[in-house]
Design a protein around this motif. Sequence first.
Motif, PDB file in Angstrom:
ATOM      1  N   THR A 130      94.721   8.162   3.062  1.00  0.00           N
ATOM      2  CA  THR A 130      93.305   7.781   3.164  1.00  0.00           C
ATOM      3  C   THR A 130      93.051   6.575   2.297  1.00  0.00           C
ATOM      4  OG1 THR A 130      93.046   9.527   1.534  1.00  0.00           O
ATOM      5  CG2 THR A 130      92.082   9.896   3.712  1.00  0.00           C
ATOM      6  N   VAL A 131      91.819   6.201   2.208  1.00  0.00           N
ATOM      7  CA  VAL A 131      91.449   5.080   1.350  1.00  0.00           C
ATOM      8  C   VAL A 131      92.032   5.264  -0.037  1.00  0.00           C
ATOM      9  CG1 VAL A 131      89.371   4.297   2.489  1.00  0.00           C
ATOM     10  CG2 VAL A 131      89.252   6.271   0.972  1.00  0.00           C
ATOM     11  N   PRO A 138      89.272  19.183  -4.005  1.00  0.00           N
ATOM     12  CA  PRO A 138      90.074  20.320  -4.460  1.00  0.00           C
ATOM     13  C   PRO A 138      91.173  19.887  -5.433  1.00  0.00           C
ATOM     14  CG  PRO A 138      90.042  20.142  -2.049  1.00  0.00           C
ATOM     15  CD  PRO A 138      89.454  18.908  -2.579  1.00  0.00           C
ATOM     16  N   VAL A 139      91.637  18.675  -5.281  1.00  0.00           N
ATOM     17  CA  VAL A 139      92.656  18.196  -6.206  1.00  0.00           C
ATOM     18  C   VAL A 139      92.066  18.113  -7.604  1.00  0.00           C
ATOM     19  CG1 VAL A 139      94.086  16.237  -6.858  1.00  0.00           C
ATOM     20  CG2 VAL A 139      93.977  16.939  -4.468  1.00  0.00           C
ATOM     21  N   ASN A 184      87.345  14.932   2.687  1.00  0.00           N
ATOM     22  CA  ASN A 184      87.778  15.148   1.309  1.00  0.00           C
ATOM     23  C   ASN A 184      89.237  15.525   1.155  1.00  0.00           C
ATOM     24  OD1 ASN A 184      85.339  14.568   0.204  1.00  0.00           O
ATOM     25  ND2 ASN A 184      84.619  16.683   0.218  1.00  0.00           N
ATOM     26  N   LEU A 185      89.982  15.334   2.165  1.00  0.00           N
ATOM     27  CA  LEU A 185      91.388  15.806   2.126  1.00  0.00           C
ATOM     28  C   LEU A 185      91.841  16.153   0.743  1.00  0.00           C
ATOM     29  CD1 LEU A 185      94.355  13.556   2.173  1.00  0.00           C
ATOM     30  CD2 LEU A 185      92.207  12.396   2.507  1.00  0.00           C
ATOM     31  N   TYR A 213      98.027  19.299   0.566  1.00  0.00           N
ATOM     32  CA  TYR A 213      96.748  19.876   0.931  1.00  0.00           C
ATOM     33  C   TYR A 213      96.402  19.518   2.375  1.00  0.00           C
ATOM     34  CZ  TYR A 213      91.740  20.808   0.899  1.00  0.00           C
ATOM     35  OH  TYR A 213      90.483  21.283   1.181  1.00  0.00           O
ATOM     36  N   GLN A 230      89.156  26.434  -1.971  1.00  0.00           N
ATOM     37  CA  GLN A 230      88.098  25.795  -2.736  1.00  0.00           C
ATOM     38  C   GLN A 230      87.028  25.246  -1.801  1.00  0.00           C
ATOM     39  OE1 GLN A 230      87.942  26.895  -5.799  1.00  0.00           O
ATOM     40  NE2 GLN A 230      87.032  24.915  -6.220  1.00  0.00           N
ATOM     41  N   PRO A 231      85.768  25.348  -2.198  1.00  0.00           N
ATOM     42  CA  PRO A 231      84.728  24.755  -1.359  1.00  0.00           C
ATOM     43  C   PRO A 231      84.946  23.246  -1.276  1.00  0.00           C
ATOM     44  CG  PRO A 231      83.875  25.335  -3.521  1.00  0.00           C
ATOM     45  CD  PRO A 231      85.233  25.933  -3.419  1.00  0.00           C
ATOM     46  N   CYS A 232      84.689  22.706  -0.132  1.00  0.00           N
ATOM     47  CA  CYS A 232      85.018  21.311   0.097  1.00  0.00           C
ATOM     48  C   CYS A 232      84.052  20.783   1.133  1.00  0.00           C
ATOM     49  CB  CYS A 232      86.452  21.238   0.606  1.00  0.00           C
ATOM     50  SG  CYS A 232      87.044  19.576   0.832  1.00  0.00           S
ATOM     51  N   GLU A 233      83.288  19.790   0.768  1.00  0.00           N
ATOM     52  CA  GLU A 233      82.198  19.352   1.626  1.00  0.00           C
ATOM     53  C   GLU A 233      82.575  19.009   3.064  1.00  0.00           C
ATOM     54  OE1 GLU A 233      79.801  16.348  -0.172  1.00  0.00           O
ATOM     55  OE2 GLU A 233      78.610  17.863  -1.196  1.00  0.00           O
ATOM     56  N   LEU A 266      99.891  16.211  -4.168  1.00  0.00           N
ATOM     57  CA  LEU A 266      98.959  17.308  -3.916  1.00  0.00           C
ATOM     58  C   LEU A 266      98.079  17.016  -2.710  1.00  0.00           C
ATOM     59  CD1 LEU A 266      97.535  18.644  -7.282  1.00  0.00           C
ATOM     60  CD2 LEU A 266      99.280  19.612  -5.823  1.00  0.00           C
ATOM     61  N   TYR A 267      97.530  15.809  -2.674  1.00  0.00           N
ATOM     62  CA  TYR A 267      96.732  15.393  -1.525  1.00  0.00           C
ATOM     63  C   TYR A 267      97.491  15.665  -0.233  1.00  0.00           C
ATOM     64  CZ  TYR A 267      92.958  12.537  -3.637  1.00  0.00           C
ATOM     65  OH  TYR A 267      91.857  12.088  -4.305  1.00  0.00           O
ATOM     66  N   THR A 326      83.643  17.644  -5.228  1.00  0.00           N
ATOM     67  CA  THR A 326      84.061  18.547  -4.163  1.00  0.00           C
ATOM     68  C   THR A 326      85.564  18.489  -3.908  1.00  0.00           C
ATOM     69  OG1 THR A 326      83.602  16.821  -2.572  1.00  0.00           O
ATOM     70  CG2 THR A 326      81.879  18.446  -2.964  1.00  0.00           C
ATOM     71  N   TRP A 331      89.636  19.828  -8.774  1.00  0.00           N
ATOM     72  CA  TRP A 331      89.428  21.176  -9.268  1.00  0.00           C
ATOM     73  C   TRP A 331      90.683  21.726  -9.925  1.00  0.00           C
ATOM     74  CZ3 TRP A 331      91.939  25.553  -7.120  1.00  0.00           C
ATOM     75  CH2 TRP A 331      91.544  26.780  -7.663  1.00  0.00           C
ATOM     76  N   VAL A 332      91.790  21.552  -9.232  1.00  0.00           N
ATOM     77  CA  VAL A 332      93.054  22.098  -9.682  1.00  0.00           C
ATOM     78  C   VAL A 332      93.529  21.377 -10.947  1.00  0.00           C
ATOM     79  CG1 VAL A 332      94.984  20.838  -8.673  1.00  0.00           C
ATOM     80  CG2 VAL A 332      94.770  23.302  -8.299  1.00  0.00           C
ATOM     81  N   ASP A 384      95.178  28.398  -2.995  1.00  0.00           N
ATOM     82  CA  ASP A 384      94.003  28.393  -3.861  1.00  0.00           C
ATOM     83  C   ASP A 384      93.191  27.111  -3.677  1.00  0.00           C
ATOM     84  OD1 ASP A 384      94.810  30.835  -4.945  1.00  0.00           O
ATOM     85  OD2 ASP A 384      96.036  29.845  -6.460  1.00  0.00           O
ATOM     86  N   MET A 385      93.901  26.036  -3.429  1.00  0.00           N
ATOM     87  CA  MET A 385      93.203  24.776  -3.177  1.00  0.00           C
ATOM     88  C   MET A 385      92.466  24.830  -1.846  1.00  0.00           C
ATOM     89  SD  MET A 385      95.772  21.769  -4.355  1.00  0.00           S
ATOM     90  CE  MET A 385      94.699  20.487  -3.746  1.00  0.00           C
ATOM     91  N   ARG A 443      85.021  11.198  -4.237  1.00  0.00           N
ATOM     92  CA  ARG A 443      85.056  12.592  -3.841  1.00  0.00           C
ATOM     93  C   ARG A 443      84.812  13.557  -4.990  1.00  0.00           C
ATOM     94  NH1 ARG A 443      88.994  10.142  -0.788  1.00  0.00           N
ATOM     95  NH2 ARG A 443      90.641  10.443  -2.294  1.00  0.00           N
TER      96      ARG A 443
END
Lengths: 140, 140
Positions: A33-34, B105-106, A139-140, A15, A132-135, A11-12, B103, B108-109, A128-129, B100
């Motif tokens: 990412t980390v 999105p993963v 935040n990938l 996304y 989504q609000p994402c800072e 998913l990451y 915030t 959230w889903v 939909d993802m 994370r």
Amino acid sequence: MKLSTRGKYGLYAMYYLAAHAGEGPQTLQNISTVGVPKQYLEQILGNLRRAGLVSTVRGAQGGYQIATDPQETSLRDIIDAVEGPIELSECASSEHSCQRSGTCPVRWVWQRVTDSINQELEKIKLVDMLNQPCESEENL
Amino acid sequence: MKLSTRGKYGLYAMYYLAAHAGEGPQTLQNISTVGVPKQYLEQILGNLRRAGLVSTVRGAQGGYQIATDPQETSLRDIIDAVEGPIELSECASSEHSCQRSGTCPVRWVWQRVTDSINQELEKIKLVDMLNQPCESEENL
DNA sequence: GGAAATCCGATTAAAAAAGTCGGGATTCCG
DNA sequence: CGGAATCCCGACTTTTTTAATCGGATTTCC
């Protein structure tokens, strides 16, 4: 009852690729990412490619790109691609692992739950993802 | 994505006990059938007892009895009791496993899917299994 | 008291998931 | 052309989880 990390990483990745669509191929380096081991992610991106969800460009300056419309791509497409289809237990999926198949009430109930999970996964689209609000980008 | 055999055995056991309600305590011997290891089932019945879904009578002539109304008992009650609550992945359940959270999105889903599975499991009651056509008693 | 049961923590065994390795193939760029 | 960047991929190792077993303690009936 747990979904494996493969699904999460998948998913990451999707996304990230959706968020960077049209920016040219994204390298494994970019996508991971980390906390996401690159070589493991590579396997997962291989699954996504073979399922037709991402396309790749090999060689220098190469990388991964999303190959589908995020509007049309459901979680189920992604999960199925990286983890295989969900099977709550053998007796519910393969016909011959249990003598009682066909009449077994457990089997019946299992099937109902499986169908329902799949339906829910199909309802949720990649877009939909994205909505989504994402800072932040991080935040990938 | 698989449900473990614990869930399956737990359902078998509850189904059996519901079908034999009012016939006095059922022994482990009675409940287990071919392919269900008695000592493993014993562990699972322990979970069910601690969750209040079955009651037991110790000593000779003892055994297990269903302790709830099959009309009110949902699959979720049973699955949660024997496998623990479903967690699709850590980041979706425990607050602090991921920087994370909140915030992401993963996350959230994941939460959406978890809720939906739980709702579906709650919809299915033990009595629904009892009402399923079933060729013979042997099909516990 | 002895047999029939559940109870329960500890241990082992088997299977699955997660992660790593090493090298191969392809493509760009200078 | 040659080297660097990058994906590709099968095999391997490690870790974690699940499944199953063991041995004995406890309770209760007869």
